[in-house]
Write an enzyme that holds these catalytic residues in place. Structure first.
Site, short mmCIF file in Angstrom:
data_model
loop_
_atom_site.label_atom_id
_atom_site.label_comp_id
_atom_site.label_asym_id
_atom_site.label_seq_id
_atom_site.Cartn_x
_atom_site.Cartn_y
_atom_site.Cartn_z
N ASN A 166 0.89 -1.23 -0.09
CA ASN A 166 -0.18 -0.02 -0.11
C ASN A 166 0.91 1.32 -0.06
OD1 ASN A 166 -2.02 1.96 0.51
ND2 ASN A 166 -2.32 1.33 2.53
N LYS B 233 0.10 4.31 -0.20
CA LYS B 233 -0.54 5.40 0.24
C LYS B 233 -0.41 6.55 -0.57
CE LYS B 233 -0.10 3.23 4.63
NZ LYS B 233 0.26 3.43 6.15
N HIS C 218 -9.41 1.46 4.81
CA HIS C 218 -7.98 1.69 5.70
C HIS C 218 -8.14 2.50 6.74
CE1 HIS C 218 -4.03 2.57 6.56
NE2 HIS C 218 -3.43 1.51 5.88
N GLU D 265 -6.62 5.18 7.99
CA GLU D 265 -6.43 6.49 7.57
C GLU D 265 -7.75 7.01 6.71
OE1 GLU D 265 -1.75 5.21 7.11
OE2 GLU D 265 -2.83 5.54 5.31
N GLU E 198 -5.49 -4.30 10.75
CA GLU E 198 -4.35 -3.60 11.07
C GLU E 198 -4.55 -2.75 12.31
OE1 GLU E 198 -2.29 -2.13 7.07
OE2 GLU E 198 -4.44 -1.18 7.16
N GLY F 298 2.75 2.72 10.55
CA GLY F 298 3.87 3.74 10.54
C GLY F 298 4.31 4.22 11.89
N SER G 169 3.38 -1.67 10.09
CA SER G 169 4.94 -1.65 10.29
C SER G 169 5.67 -2.98 10.06
CB SER G 169 5.18 -1.36 11.65
OG SER G 169 4.82 0.15 11.75
#
Length: 252
Positions: free
Chosen positions: A13, A15, A97, A99, A169, A175, A215
């Site tokens: 991904n 991003k 996701h 985010e 996730e 991250g 991560s």
């Protein structure tokens, strides 16, 4: 079906990262690397690079969009339909996701509606679920993940699940350099599988691939890959580096 009969799946991904020059360089590295025949590999790229990536990436890997809208076309300025993604070479789309859920405030139901529309358009779906740090600390991980999945279960047909990969996730591990331990990942994956067994069917629970994201890198992927309910990875930052080639070999 044992975990070994679920095809191991590794997704990248990107991003909101990349440029024409960087993608050309990275795809030439990926194209020259070895990729196990028994691992399915998918790369998610920003909308504007999906066509470039689908033209330049090796053909045994697939391309994903990182989001889509719930309509095929119309007066929805700035949105991208699943049909458009498919038209420029995407085979998959990443939906829900964290985010998008947390920064852009997209709801469980909106995410579920996107799943329906993407599948109808002929895309496969990576459905992301996961808890925030405060939810993990409050002990509500499973309730959060089941709530996110329940919205999709409500609107999907049983046969739709054959074209869905569930990506767990933990938001606190995305991250941040923090990684859920292989044991934490296995525990949540097993609980997701148990939930799918009762909420959808034993067949869907057994066959659906549940992958870990948060991560993931070349040095921490091998141990997690050995867990019976970890069927692969959704990789963020490391998918923009040559070490992604190490991650796809995590089971070797």
């Amino acid at each position: 079906m044992s975990s070994s009969s679920r095809t191991f799946w590794v997704g990248g991904n990107w991003k909101m990262n990349g440029s024409v020059a960087a993608i050309k360089e990275l795809t030439s590295t990926f194209n020259a690397g070895s990729s196990p025949a028994d691992v399915e590999v998918v790369i998610g790229a920003p909308f504007v690079y999906v066509h470039l990536l689908s033209e330049s990436l090796r053909k045994d890997w697939a391309v994903a969009g990182e989001n889509c809208y719930v309509k095929a076309s119309g007066a929805y300025t700035g949105e991208i339909s699943p049909e458009m993604l498919k038209d420029v070479g995407a085979k998959w789309v990443i939906l829900g996701h964290s985010e998008r859920r947390n920064i852009l405030k997209e709801s469980d139901d909106f995410t579920a509606e996107k799943c329906v529309k993407a599948l109808e358009a002929g895309l496969k779906v990576v459905l992301c679920v996961g808890e925030l740090l405060e939810e993990r600390e409050a002990g509500t991980t499973q309730q959060v993940v089941e709530r996110q999945l329940a919205a999709a279960v409500k609107v999907l047909k049983e046969q739709d699940w054959a074209n869905i990969v569930v990506a767990y996730e933990p938001v606190w591990a995305i991250g941040t350099g923090k990684v859920a331990t292989p044991e934490q990942a296995q525990e949540t994956h097993a609980a997701i599988r148990e939930y799918l067994k009762t909420a959808v069917s034993p067949k869907v629970a057994e066959e659906t691939r549940i992958v870990y994201g948060g991560s993931v890198n070349g040095s921490n992927c091998k141990e997690a890959a050995q867990k019976p309910d970890v069927d692969g990875f959704l990789v963020g930052g490391a998918s923009l580096k040559p070490e992604f080639l190490d991650i796809i070999k995590a089971t070797q």
